[in-house]
Design a protein around this motif. Structure first.
Motif, mmCIF file in Angstrom:
data_model
loop_
_atom_site.group_PDB
_atom_site.id
_atom_site.type_symbol
_atom_site.label_atom_id
_atom_site.label_comp_id
_atom_site.label_asym_id
_atom_site.label_seq_id
_atom_site.Cartn_x
_atom_site.Cartn_y
_atom_site.Cartn_z
ATOM 1 N N ARG A 1 -10.881 4.632 -9.882
ATOM 2 C CA ARG A 1 -11.303 3.906 -8.693
ATOM 3 C C ARG A 1 -12.650 3.259 -8.982
ATOM 4 O O ARG A 1 -13.440 3.845 -9.718
ATOM 5 C CB ARG A 1 -11.408 4.834 -7.474
ATOM 6 C CG ARG A 1 -10.051 5.336 -6.992
ATOM 7 C CD ARG A 1 -9.245 4.157 -6.371
ATOM 8 N NE ARG A 1 -7.876 4.548 -6.035
ATOM 9 C CZ ARG A 1 -6.832 4.438 -6.873
ATOM 10 N NH1 ARG A 1 -6.981 3.987 -8.093
ATOM 11 N NH2 ARG A 1 -5.629 4.764 -6.480
ATOM 12 N N LEU B 1 -3.502 4.738 -11.089
ATOM 13 C CA LEU B 1 -3.640 6.046 -10.427
ATOM 14 C C LEU B 1 -4.913 6.749 -10.870
ATOM 15 O O LEU B 1 -5.454 7.588 -10.169
ATOM 16 C CB LEU B 1 -2.448 6.937 -10.789
ATOM 17 C CG LEU B 1 -1.095 6.492 -10.258
ATOM 18 C CD1 LEU B 1 0.009 7.377 -10.817
ATOM 19 C CD2 LEU B 1 -1.087 6.518 -8.737
ATOM 20 N N ARG C 1 0.848 -1.198 0.000
ATOM 21 C CA ARG C 1 0.000 0.000 0.000
ATOM 22 C C ARG C 1 0.880 1.243 0.000
ATOM 23 O O ARG C 1 1.787 1.350 0.820
ATOM 24 C CB ARG C 1 -0.907 -0.019 1.236
ATOM 25 C CG ARG C 1 -1.952 1.045 1.169
ATOM 26 C CD ARG C 1 -3.082 0.769 2.138
ATOM 27 N NE ARG C 1 -4.310 1.307 1.618
ATOM 28 C CZ ARG C 1 -5.494 0.870 1.924
ATOM 29 N NH1 ARG C 1 -5.653 -0.140 2.730
ATOM 30 N NH2 ARG C 1 -6.561 1.444 1.433
ATOM 31 N N GLN C 2 0.617 2.143 -0.947
ATOM 32 C CA GLN C 2 1.374 3.400 -0.988
ATOM 33 C C GLN C 2 0.408 4.531 -1.253
ATOM 34 O O GLN C 2 -0.329 4.507 -2.241
ATOM 35 C CB GLN C 2 2.397 3.358 -2.131
ATOM 36 C CG GLN C 2 3.761 2.879 -1.698
ATOM 37 C CD GLN C 2 4.708 2.724 -2.879
ATOM 38 O OE1 GLN C 2 4.543 3.380 -3.900
ATOM 39 N NE2 GLN C 2 5.666 1.857 -2.736
ATOM 40 N N ASN C 3 0.393 5.518 -0.377
ATOM 41 C CA ASN C 3 -0.498 6.681 -0.508
ATOM 42 C C ASN C 3 -1.949 6.258 -0.747
ATOM 43 O O ASN C 3 -2.621 6.790 -1.619
ATOM 44 C CB ASN C 3 -0.048 7.576 -1.672
ATOM 45 C CG ASN C 3 1.381 8.022 -1.493
ATOM 46 O OD1 ASN C 3 1.827 8.223 -0.358
ATOM 47 N ND2 ASN C 3 2.110 8.137 -2.589
ATOM 48 N N GLY C 4 -2.392 5.277 -0.030
ATOM 49 C CA GLY C 4 -3.805 4.874 -0.110
ATOM 50 C C GLY C 4 -4.114 3.939 -1.268
ATOM 51 O O GLY C 4 -5.187 3.357 -1.322
ATOM 52 N N ALA C 5 -3.181 3.765 -2.203
ATOM 53 C CA ALA C 5 -3.445 2.875 -3.346
ATOM 54 C C ALA C 5 -2.658 1.580 -3.170
ATOM 55 O O ALA C 5 -1.693 1.526 -2.417
ATOM 56 C CB ALA C 5 -3.018 3.563 -4.644
#
Ligand SMILES: Cc1cc2nc3c(=O)[nH]c(=O)nc-3n(C[C@H](O)[C@H](O)[C@H](O)COP(=O)(O)OP(=O)(O)OC[C@H]3O[C@@H](n4cnc5c(N)ncnc54)[C@H](O)[C@@H]3O)c2cc1C
Length: 342
Positions: free
Chosen positions: A147, A144, A121-125
């Motif tokens: 969603r 990116l 998980r990085q920056n919510g993604a």
């Protein structure tokens, strides 16, 4: 919020469904691991999802979901994802779930990352690593732009949580306004005797070399060369099956063996067969063509038995035995039988 789709056939989930749940558990804090169970008469499966670690289950239990019809399931699952506001949805990489995830991605106008073997998980993604070009390269990618993020996770890449029937959680029933099905399921026919290559921890596979035993004489009534070849191959596959039996392994095959009629397609490993990641893969009489390697190169330990010391499979194998499989397999099976007390 993260959802995990629980794949199943007639209420019976593959281990891969729990592995996807295990993958999901890496990214939730507190009690936020939600599973989605769809089907007819599948309340018990929702309970199993809780036992395997889901904190809650969104349950769509509807007669119209009795059979897996991709267009109906995709319609229902897209509604569930929209209503729940999930921004990440994980699926196991089974044939059904792959097809479903692709249809849902179209419905929701989002992307899909298939076959992930590692998730971070990085920056919510979720950033996923997955094999590409028949497993020759690994790519790390993140969606990116859109969603929810849809991802399928490769079997045996994440541990399946143990079942604990004492666990409790909320099961929320969901009513769906489903589209009229456009197909009718008339029945099912089992192919290949229910082989479960994807879940197997050990696979013993046979290739064209399995039929190559000139010392073995077919019964006189088999006068046709092709019949004799298939008879020899089936005798050879008995040796593969005996080793698999002692090891508690599944039997795999190369496409050459399948195409020649030695063994049903359900056993095929490779680009156009099953993609597997067992702990141990034993390749017998398989040359190691790129299309075969695409299906098994992520096996943790590869053993190759081949007459030809230059066979490409030896480049990938951790242990190689150069020799005739018809001599080596019986000796190996008997030694393992003794060692394992079987
Ligand atoms: C689009 C496409 C998709 C494909 N998809 C797949 C796929 O999903 N899976 C797949 O497997 N292939 C696939 N193929 C086929 C692939 O290219 C190879 O043809 C195939 O994998 C070869 O199978 P094999 O290794 O059993 O046979 P071979 O290449 O003929 O190799 C047989 C091996 O057995 C050895 N041998 C012979 N006799 C003995 C003996 N007595 N003891 C020990 N060793 C012996 C030989 O030395 C040889 O290395 C695909 C091809 C294409 C074009």
């Amino acid at each position: 919020m993260l959802l995990v789709y629980i794949d199943h056939f007639g209420g019976k989930p593959p281990v891969a469904a729990w592995e996807a749940l295990g993958a999901g558990s890496l990214f939730v804090t507190g009690s936020d691991l939600k599973a989605v169970v769809m089907g007819s008469g599948v309340e018990a499966l929702a309970g199993e999802a809780i036992a395997h670690g889901a904190h809650s289950v969104l349950l769509a239990d509807d007669d119209r979901l009795k059979e897996f019809r991709p267009e109906v399931y995709a319609d229902g699952l897209s509604q569930i994802i929209r209503q729940s506001g999930a921004d990440i949805v994980l699926f196991p990489t089974t044939s059904r779930a792959r097809e479903l995830a692709a249809l849902v991605a179209v419905d929701l106008d989002t992307g899909i990352t298939p076959d992930a073997i590692q998730l971070v998980r990085q920056n919510g993604a979720i950033v996923a690593t997955r094999p590409i070009y028949a497993g020759k390269l690994l790519t790390t990618e993140v969606n990116l732009a859109r969603r929810p993020q849809l991802l399928t996770v490769r079997g045996r890449s994440f541990p399946a949580p143990d079942s604990d029937p004492t666990r409790s959680g909320e099961i929320a029933r969901i009513e769906l306004g489903l589209a009229q099905p456009r197909t009718e399921v008339l029945g099912y026919k089992q192919s290949g005797g229910g082989v479960s290559l994807s879940d197997a921890a050990i696979i013993v596979s046979g290739g064209r070399g399995v039929a190559n035993n000139p010392a073995l004489h077919p019964p006189p009534e088999l006068t046709n060369e092709k019949e004799q070849e298939i008879w020899r191959a089936r005798e050879g596959f008995k040796l593969v099956g005996e080793l698999a039996g002692v090891l508690g392994a599944a039997v795999g095959a190369s496409r050459a063996a399948v195409d020649a009629g030695y063994i049903p397609y359900a056993h095929q490993v490779g680009q156009t067969g099953k993609v597997v990641s067992p702990d141990l893969y034993i390749a017998c009489g398989i040359s190691g063509a790129i299309q075969h390697l695409a299906g098994m190169r992520t096996a943790k330990t590869i053993v190759a038995i081949n007459k030809d010391a230059d066979a490409p499979i030896f480049k990938l194998a951790r242990f190689g035995v150069v020799g005739d499989l018809h001599q080596i397999l019986p000796a190996l099976t008997s030694a393992l039988r003794q060692r394992l007390g079987k």
